[in-house]
Design a protein around this motif. Structure first.
Motif, PDB file in Angstrom:
ATOM      1  N   GLY A  95      -4.634  -9.078 -10.376  1.00  8.19           N
ATOM      2  CA  GLY A  95      -3.452  -9.129 -11.226  1.00  8.19           C
ATOM      3  C   GLY A  95      -3.695  -8.831 -12.696  1.00  8.19           C
ATOM      4  N   LYS A  96      -4.885  -8.363 -13.042  1.00  6.82           N
ATOM      5  CA  LYS A  96      -5.168  -8.053 -14.447  1.00  6.82           C
ATOM      6  C   LYS A  96      -4.641  -6.685 -14.856  1.00  6.82           C
ATOM      7  CE  LYS A  96      -8.981 -11.193 -14.638  1.00  6.82           C
ATOM      8  NZ  LYS A  96     -10.380 -11.431 -14.775  1.00  6.82           N
ATOM      9  N   LEU A  97      -4.467  -5.787 -13.895  1.00  2.60           N
ATOM     10  CA  LEU A  97      -3.859  -4.471 -14.123  1.00  2.60           C
ATOM     11  C   LEU A  97      -2.762  -4.264 -13.090  1.00  2.60           C
ATOM     12  CD1 LEU A  97      -6.930  -2.068 -14.641  1.00  2.60           C
ATOM     13  CD2 LEU A  97      -5.444  -3.020 -16.391  1.00  2.60           C
ATOM     14  N   LYS A  98      -1.801  -3.434 -13.437  1.00  8.47           N
ATOM     15  CA  LYS A  98      -0.767  -3.042 -12.483  1.00  8.47           C
ATOM     16  C   LYS A  98      -1.298  -1.873 -11.657  1.00  8.47           C
ATOM     17  CE  LYS A  98       2.890  -4.199 -15.743  1.00  8.47           C
ATOM     18  NZ  LYS A  98       3.993  -3.650 -16.536  1.00  8.47           N
ATOM     19  N   PRO A  99      -0.806  -1.693 -10.426  1.00 10.32           N
ATOM     20  CA  PRO A  99      -1.252  -0.534  -9.643  1.00 10.32           C
ATOM     21  C   PRO A  99      -0.665   0.755 -10.212  1.00 10.32           C
ATOM     22  CG  PRO A  99       0.375  -1.792  -8.423  1.00 10.32           C
ATOM     23  CD  PRO A  99       0.076  -2.567  -9.666  1.00 10.32           C
ATOM     24  N   TRP A 100      -1.386   1.866  -9.981  1.00  7.24           N
ATOM     25  CA  TRP A 100      -0.890   3.166 -10.428  1.00  7.24           C
ATOM     26  C   TRP A 100       0.521   3.384  -9.937  1.00  7.24           C
ATOM     27  CZ3 TRP A 100      -5.881   5.624  -8.277  1.00  7.24           C
ATOM     28  CH2 TRP A 100      -6.893   5.568  -9.241  1.00  7.24           C
ATOM     29  N   ARG A 101       1.329   4.048 -10.744  1.00  8.72           N
ATOM     30  CA  ARG A 101       2.693   4.398 -10.336  1.00  8.72           C
ATOM     31  C   ARG A 101       2.634   5.665  -9.503  1.00  8.72           C
ATOM     32  NH1 ARG A 101       6.978   4.355 -14.716  1.00  8.72           N
ATOM     33  NH2 ARG A 101       8.218   4.110 -12.857  1.00  8.72           N
ATOM     34  N   LEU A 102       3.472   5.744  -8.504  1.00 10.11           N
ATOM     35  CA  LEU A 102       3.513   6.902  -7.625  1.00 10.11           C
ATOM     36  C   LEU A 102       4.719   7.758  -7.968  1.00 10.11           C
ATOM     37  CD1 LEU A 102       2.602   5.029  -4.342  1.00 10.11           C
ATOM     38  CD2 LEU A 102       1.077   6.261  -5.880  1.00 10.11           C
ATOM     39  N   SER A 103       4.608   9.051  -7.719  1.00  8.74           N
ATOM     40  CA  SER A 103       5.675   9.971  -8.111  1.00  8.74           C
ATOM     41  C   SER A 103       6.998   9.661  -7.424  1.00  8.74           C
ATOM     42  CB  SER A 103       5.268  11.418  -7.853  1.00  8.74           C
ATOM     43  OG  SER A 103       4.976  11.594  -6.491  1.00  8.74           O
ATOM     44  N   TYR A 104       6.957   9.167  -6.183  1.00  6.82           N
ATOM     45  CA  TYR A 104       8.218   8.893  -5.488  1.00  6.82           C
ATOM     46  C   TYR A 104       8.979   7.733  -6.135  1.00  6.82           C
ATOM     47  CZ  TYR A 104       6.443   4.742  -3.044  1.00  6.82           C
ATOM     48  OH  TYR A 104       5.950   3.504  -2.738  1.00  6.82           O
ATOM     49  N   GLU A 105       8.315   6.924  -6.944  1.00  9.66           N
ATOM     50  CA  GLU A 105       9.003   5.854  -7.659  1.00  9.66           C
ATOM     51  C   GLU A 105       9.892   6.410  -8.769  1.00  9.66           C
ATOM     52  OE1 GLU A 105       5.465   2.517  -7.307  1.00  9.66           O
ATOM     53  OE2 GLU A 105       5.736   3.562  -9.193  1.00  9.66           O
ATOM     54  N   ILE A 106       9.603   7.610  -9.217  1.00 10.81           N
ATOM     55  CA  ILE A 106      10.308   8.187 -10.360  1.00 10.81           C
ATOM     56  C   ILE A 106      11.266   9.295  -9.934  1.00 10.81           C
ATOM     57  CG2 ILE A 106       9.943   9.463 -12.497  1.00 10.81           C
ATOM     58  CD1 ILE A 106       7.288   7.899 -12.698  1.00 10.81           C
ATOM     59  N   ILE A 107      10.863  10.106  -8.956  1.00  9.90           N
ATOM     60  CA  ILE A 107      11.695  11.222  -8.519  1.00  9.90           C
ATOM     61  C   ILE A 107      12.818  10.713  -7.647  1.00  9.90           C
ATOM     62  CG2 ILE A 107      11.737  13.378  -7.210  1.00  9.90           C
ATOM     63  CD1 ILE A 107       8.760  13.695  -7.925  1.00  9.90           C
ATOM     64  N   ASP A 108      14.039  11.048  -7.994  1.00  7.48           N
ATOM     65  CA  ASP A 108      15.212  10.622  -7.243  1.00  7.48           C
ATOM     66  C   ASP A 108      15.573  11.717  -6.241  1.00  7.48           C
ATOM     67  OD1 ASP A 108      17.525   9.529  -6.278  1.00  7.48           O
ATOM     68  OD2 ASP A 108      18.614   9.631  -8.180  1.00  7.48           O
TER      69      ASP A 108
END
Length: 68
Positions: A49-62
């Motif tokens: 819990g010291k870092l957040k996991p990498w963000r994935l492109s599908y989280e941003i692309i609608d």
């Protein structure tokens, strides 16, 4: 003057692109570089819990509201 190559995904962007940053200073103050906020999902820092996991492109692309 200092320079570094930073990977965008380690700072919350959903890309693995690397960026070159150069910071010149002539005021005698210390150059402070940002600490990574994100990391690989299997890394110990993410699992504890010291870092957040990498963000994935599908989280941003609608994909639902894209125009054909």
């Amino acid at each position: 003057m200092q320079f570094r190559e930073l990977t965008a995904c380690d700072y919350g962007a959903s890309t693995i692109r690397k960026r070159f940053f150069m910071v010149p200073r002539c005021d005698g103050k210390v150059i402070v570089w940002p600490k990574p906020t994100h990391g690989g999902p299997k890394s110990l820092l993410v699992q504890t819990g010291k870092l957040k996991p990498w963000r994935l492109s599908y989280e941003i692309i609608d994909l639902v509201h894209t125009v054909p």
